[in-house]
Design a protein around this motif. Structure first.
Motif, PDB file in Angstrom:
ATOM      1  N   GLY A   2       0.820  -1.213   0.000  1.00  0.00           N
ATOM      2  CA  GLY A   2       0.000   0.000   0.000  1.00  0.00           C
ATOM      3  C   GLY A   2       0.851   1.258   0.000  1.00  0.00           C
ATOM      4  O   GLY A   2       2.087   1.209  -0.016  1.00  0.00           O
ATOM      5  N   ASN A   3       0.191   2.391   0.027  1.00  0.00           N
ATOM      6  CA  ASN A   3       0.895   3.665   0.041  1.00  0.00           C
ATOM      7  C   ASN A   3       0.030   4.720   0.717  1.00  0.00           C
ATOM      8  O   ASN A   3      -1.137   4.493   0.992  1.00  0.00           O
ATOM      9  CB  ASN A   3       1.246   4.106  -1.386  1.00  0.00           C
ATOM     10  CG  ASN A   3       0.015   4.276  -2.252  1.00  0.00           C
ATOM     11  OD1 ASN A   3      -0.722   3.319  -2.476  1.00  0.00           O
ATOM     12  ND2 ASN A   3      -0.217   5.481  -2.733  1.00  0.00           N
ATOM     13  N   VAL A   4       0.615   5.864   0.994  1.00  0.00           N
ATOM     14  CA  VAL A   4      -0.110   6.969   1.620  1.00  0.00           C
ATOM     15  C   VAL A   4      -0.918   7.688   0.540  1.00  0.00           C
ATOM     16  O   VAL A   4      -0.355   8.323  -0.349  1.00  0.00           O
ATOM     17  CB  VAL A   4       0.854   7.963   2.306  1.00  0.00           C
ATOM     18  CG1 VAL A   4       0.069   9.099   2.946  1.00  0.00           C
ATOM     19  CG2 VAL A   4       1.706   7.247   3.350  1.00  0.00           C
ATOM     20  N   ILE A   5      -2.222   7.583   0.604  1.00  0.00           N
ATOM     21  CA  ILE A   5      -3.093   8.223  -0.382  1.00  0.00           C
ATOM     22  C   ILE A   5      -3.182   9.710  -0.075  1.00  0.00           C
ATOM     23  O   ILE A   5      -3.508  10.102   1.047  1.00  0.00           O
ATOM     24  CB  ILE A   5      -4.503   7.605  -0.366  1.00  0.00           C
ATOM     25  CG1 ILE A   5      -4.426   6.084  -0.538  1.00  0.00           C
ATOM     26  CG2 ILE A   5      -5.378   8.237  -1.443  1.00  0.00           C
ATOM     27  CD1 ILE A   5      -3.816   5.657  -1.847  1.00  0.00           C
ATOM     28  N   GLN A   6      -2.899  10.547  -1.093  1.00  0.00           N
ATOM     29  CA  GLN A   6      -2.938  11.990  -0.893  1.00  0.00           C
ATOM     30  C   GLN A   6      -3.695  12.692  -2.020  1.00  0.00           C
ATOM     31  O   GLN A   6      -3.472  13.871  -2.289  1.00  0.00           O
ATOM     32  CB  GLN A   6      -1.514  12.548  -0.793  1.00  0.00           C
ATOM     33  CG  GLN A   6      -0.704  11.928   0.344  1.00  0.00           C
ATOM     34  CD  GLN A   6       0.650  12.584   0.519  1.00  0.00           C
ATOM     35  OE1 GLN A   6       0.759  13.804   0.600  1.00  0.00           O
ATOM     36  NE2 GLN A   6       1.696  11.770   0.596  1.00  0.00           N
ATOM     37  N   THR A   7      -4.594  11.965  -2.658  1.00  0.00           N
ATOM     38  CA  THR A   7      -5.361  12.538  -3.755  1.00  0.00           C
ATOM     39  C   THR A   7      -6.845  12.624  -3.380  1.00  0.00           C
ATOM     40  O   THR A   7      -7.278  12.015  -2.403  1.00  0.00           O
ATOM     41  CB  THR A   7      -5.228  11.676  -5.028  1.00  0.00           C
ATOM     42  OG1 THR A   7      -5.692  10.338  -4.736  1.00  0.00           O
ATOM     43  CG2 THR A   7      -3.783  11.605  -5.487  1.00  0.00           C
ATOM     44  N   GLY A   8      -7.615  13.351  -4.176  1.00  0.00           N
ATOM     45  CA  GLY A   8      -9.037  13.475  -3.930  1.00  0.00           C
ATOM     46  C   GLY A   8      -9.316  14.028  -2.546  1.00  0.00           C
ATOM     47  O   GLY A   8      -8.673  14.997  -2.116  1.00  0.00           O
ATOM     48  N   PRO A   9     -10.230  13.438  -1.789  1.00  0.00           N
ATOM     49  CA  PRO A   9     -10.545  13.944  -0.446  1.00  0.00           C
ATOM     50  C   PRO A   9      -9.372  13.800   0.518  1.00  0.00           C
ATOM     51  O   PRO A   9      -9.288  14.530   1.510  1.00  0.00           O
ATOM     52  CB  PRO A   9     -11.733  13.079  -0.013  1.00  0.00           C
ATOM     53  CG  PRO A   9     -11.593  11.819  -0.808  1.00  0.00           C
ATOM     54  CD  PRO A   9     -11.046  12.259  -2.141  1.00  0.00           C
ATOM     55  N   TYR A  10      -8.466  12.868   0.214  1.00  0.00           N
ATOM     56  CA  TYR A  10      -7.305  12.654   1.088  1.00  0.00           C
ATOM     57  C   TYR A  10      -6.276  13.764   0.970  1.00  0.00           C
ATOM     58  O   TYR A  10      -5.345  13.829   1.766  1.00  0.00           O
ATOM     59  CB  TYR A  10      -6.655  11.300   0.786  1.00  0.00           C
ATOM     60  CG  TYR A  10      -7.481  10.145   1.288  1.00  0.00           C
ATOM     61  CD1 TYR A  10      -7.360   9.685   2.589  1.00  0.00           C
ATOM     62  CD2 TYR A  10      -8.424   9.533   0.466  1.00  0.00           C
ATOM     63  CE1 TYR A  10      -8.137   8.639   3.057  1.00  0.00           C
ATOM     64  CE2 TYR A  10      -9.208   8.490   0.918  1.00  0.00           C
ATOM     65  CZ  TYR A  10      -9.061   8.046   2.212  1.00  0.00           C
ATOM     66  OH  TYR A  10      -9.841   7.020   2.677  1.00  0.00           O
ATOM     67  N   PHE A  11      -6.454  14.633  -0.004  1.00  0.00           N
ATOM     68  CA  PHE A  11      -5.574  15.799  -0.085  1.00  0.00           C
ATOM     69  C   PHE A  11      -5.865  16.757   1.070  1.00  0.00           C
ATOM     70  O   PHE A  11      -4.982  17.471   1.526  1.00  0.00           O
ATOM     71  CB  PHE A  11      -5.772  16.526  -1.416  1.00  0.00           C
ATOM     72  CG  PHE A  11      -4.883  17.715  -1.592  1.00  0.00           C
ATOM     73  CD1 PHE A  11      -3.604  17.577  -2.125  1.00  0.00           C
ATOM     74  CD2 PHE A  11      -5.299  18.983  -1.215  1.00  0.00           C
ATOM     75  CE1 PHE A  11      -2.763  18.669  -2.271  1.00  0.00           C
ATOM     76  CE2 PHE A  11      -4.461  20.096  -1.364  1.00  0.00           C
ATOM     77  CZ  PHE A  11      -3.193  19.931  -1.892  1.00  0.00           C
ATOM     78  N   TYR A  12      -7.109  16.748   1.544  1.00  0.00           N
ATOM     79  CA  TYR A  12      -7.544  17.703   2.555  1.00  0.00           C
ATOM     80  C   TYR A  12      -7.585  17.122   3.967  1.00  0.00           C
ATOM     81  O   TYR A  12      -7.214  17.800   4.927  1.00  0.00           O
ATOM     82  CB  TYR A  12      -8.935  18.232   2.192  1.00  0.00           C
ATOM     83  CG  TYR A  12      -8.976  18.889   0.835  1.00  0.00           C
ATOM     84  CD1 TYR A  12      -8.503  20.185   0.648  1.00  0.00           C
ATOM     85  CD2 TYR A  12      -9.469  18.201  -0.278  1.00  0.00           C
ATOM     86  CE1 TYR A  12      -8.527  20.786  -0.602  1.00  0.00           C
ATOM     87  CE2 TYR A  12      -9.498  18.790  -1.524  1.00  0.00           C
ATOM     88  CZ  TYR A  12      -9.027  20.082  -1.687  1.00  0.00           C
ATOM     89  OH  TYR A  12      -9.031  20.667  -2.925  1.00  0.00           O
ATOM     90  N   VAL A  13      -8.073  15.897   4.110  1.00  0.00           N
ATOM     91  CA  VAL A  13      -8.170  15.284   5.437  1.00  0.00           C
ATOM     92  C   VAL A  13      -7.696  13.835   5.378  1.00  0.00           C
ATOM     93  O   VAL A  13      -7.761  13.196   4.334  1.00  0.00           O
ATOM     94  CB  VAL A  13      -9.611  15.324   5.995  1.00  0.00           C
ATOM     95  CG1 VAL A  13     -10.033  16.741   6.316  1.00  0.00           C
ATOM     96  CG2 VAL A  13     -10.583  14.678   5.029  1.00  0.00           C
ATOM     97  N   PHE A  69      -9.822  15.259  10.681  1.00  0.00           N
ATOM     98  CA  PHE A  69     -11.198  15.219  10.177  1.00  0.00           C
ATOM     99  C   PHE A  69     -11.609  16.505   9.449  1.00  0.00           C
ATOM    100  O   PHE A  69     -12.526  16.481   8.639  1.00  0.00           O
ATOM    101  CB  PHE A  69     -12.187  14.964  11.318  1.00  0.00           C
ATOM    102  CG  PHE A  69     -11.918  13.705  12.086  1.00  0.00           C
ATOM    103  CD1 PHE A  69     -11.958  12.463  11.453  1.00  0.00           C
ATOM    104  CD2 PHE A  69     -11.611  13.741  13.430  1.00  0.00           C
ATOM    105  CE1 PHE A  69     -11.705  11.299  12.154  1.00  0.00           C
ATOM    106  CE2 PHE A  69     -11.367  12.579  14.144  1.00  0.00           C
ATOM    107  CZ  PHE A  69     -11.414  11.354  13.503  1.00  0.00           C
ATOM    108  N   PHE A  70     -10.934  17.604   9.782  1.00  0.00           N
ATOM    109  CA  PHE A  70     -11.245  18.886   9.173  1.00  0.00           C
ATOM    110  C   PHE A  70     -10.034  19.397   8.403  1.00  0.00           C
ATOM    111  O   PHE A  70      -8.908  19.298   8.884  1.00  0.00           O
ATOM    112  CB  PHE A  70     -11.643  19.915  10.238  1.00  0.00           C
ATOM    113  CG  PHE A  70     -12.884  19.543  10.992  1.00  0.00           C
ATOM    114  CD1 PHE A  70     -14.136  19.862  10.498  1.00  0.00           C
ATOM    115  CD2 PHE A  70     -12.792  18.877  12.207  1.00  0.00           C
ATOM    116  CE1 PHE A  70     -15.282  19.518  11.194  1.00  0.00           C
ATOM    117  CE2 PHE A  70     -13.926  18.524  12.914  1.00  0.00           C
ATOM    118  CZ  PHE A  70     -15.184  18.847  12.402  1.00  0.00           C
ATOM    119  N   PRO A  71     -10.240  19.949   7.201  1.00  0.00           N
ATOM    120  CA  PRO A  71      -9.109  20.432   6.399  1.00  0.00           C
ATOM    121  C   PRO A  71      -8.402  21.614   7.076  1.00  0.00           C
ATOM    122  O   PRO A  71      -9.019  22.394   7.807  1.00  0.00           O
ATOM    123  CB  PRO A  71      -9.767  20.893   5.097  1.00  0.00           C
ATOM    124  CG  PRO A  71     -11.117  20.269   5.091  1.00  0.00           C
ATOM    125  CD  PRO A  71     -11.526  20.112   6.524  1.00  0.00           C
TER     126      PRO A  71
END
Length: 203
Positions: free
Chosen positions: A117-128, A193-195
């Motif tokens: 696996g990897n650290v997801i940082q795209t889509g909603p995961y860019f913010y929270v 939980f909050f950006p």
């Protein structure tokens, strides 16, 4: 019962959609990672999952089979307010799909790290770091309004908030151990939980 029938049918259809989404993405993650989902590492939370999940699940089953069984926990809401719950649930489903599409093969509904696996940082995961909880909060609020039943909606939200605040720290420790400095840097840039305002500025 006749007045309840449209809301009852809407909830049943939406629950089937949600279960279908979860089964599809869980099956995909199992196949892509080569490892089936398990509850190892959750410790005492496995007991809490049963203690909370069983009565709430039984309440949902009772409502699906015969809504008058839960008449005692009914809320007096106008039809317009109840149908707004349908809207919230549909929005929650779209958020759920959005989160799952970016999480992809990394998805697990437990404290488990998929191999490779990897650290997801795209889509909603860019913010929270934990956007999936927002989809479930929307779904829980929608259930509360659509069914006009505090036991169903409140019970569902109680489970979600317990997962958020009790299991999430364990989840984050597991991610930190698995991905090291990459995840540490990610936690500095994003909110749990909050950006953070900086996320919007940089994006």
């Amino acid at each position: 019962m006749e007045a309840e029938y449209p809301f009852h049918t809407a909830l049943l259809l939406l629950l089937l959609v949600i279960v279908g989404i979860r089964m599809y993405f869980n099956g995909y993650a199992d196949a892509a990672s080569g490892v089936k989902q398990n509850t190892e590492g959750e410790g005492a939370f496995r007991i809490l999952r049963v203690l909370l999940g069983f009565p709430v699940g039984a309440a949902f089953l009772a409502y699906v089979v015969w809504p008058p069984l839960l008449q005692w926990s009914r809320l007096e809401l106008a039809p317009e307010a109840r149908w707004s719950g349908l809207f919230l649930m549909v929005v929650g489903i779209f958020v759920l799909i959005w989160v799952h599409r970016h999480l992809s093969r990394n998805f697990t509904g437990t404290v488990q790290i998929r191999p490779g696996g990897n650290v997801i940082q795209t889509g909603p995961y860019f913010y929270v770091r934990h956007p999936m909880y927002w989809s479930f909060i929307l779904l829980g609020a929608g259930i509360l309004l659509l069914t006009a039943n505090w036991l169903l909606g409140g019970g569902f939200l109680l489970i979600i908030f317990n997962v958020m605040f009790i299991r999430t720290p364990t989840e984050e420790r597991a991610l930190q151990q698995a991905y090291g400095d990459e995840y540490l840097q990610y936690t500095k840039r994003t909110g749990k939980f909050f950006p953070k305002i900086s996320s919007f500025i940089k994006h």
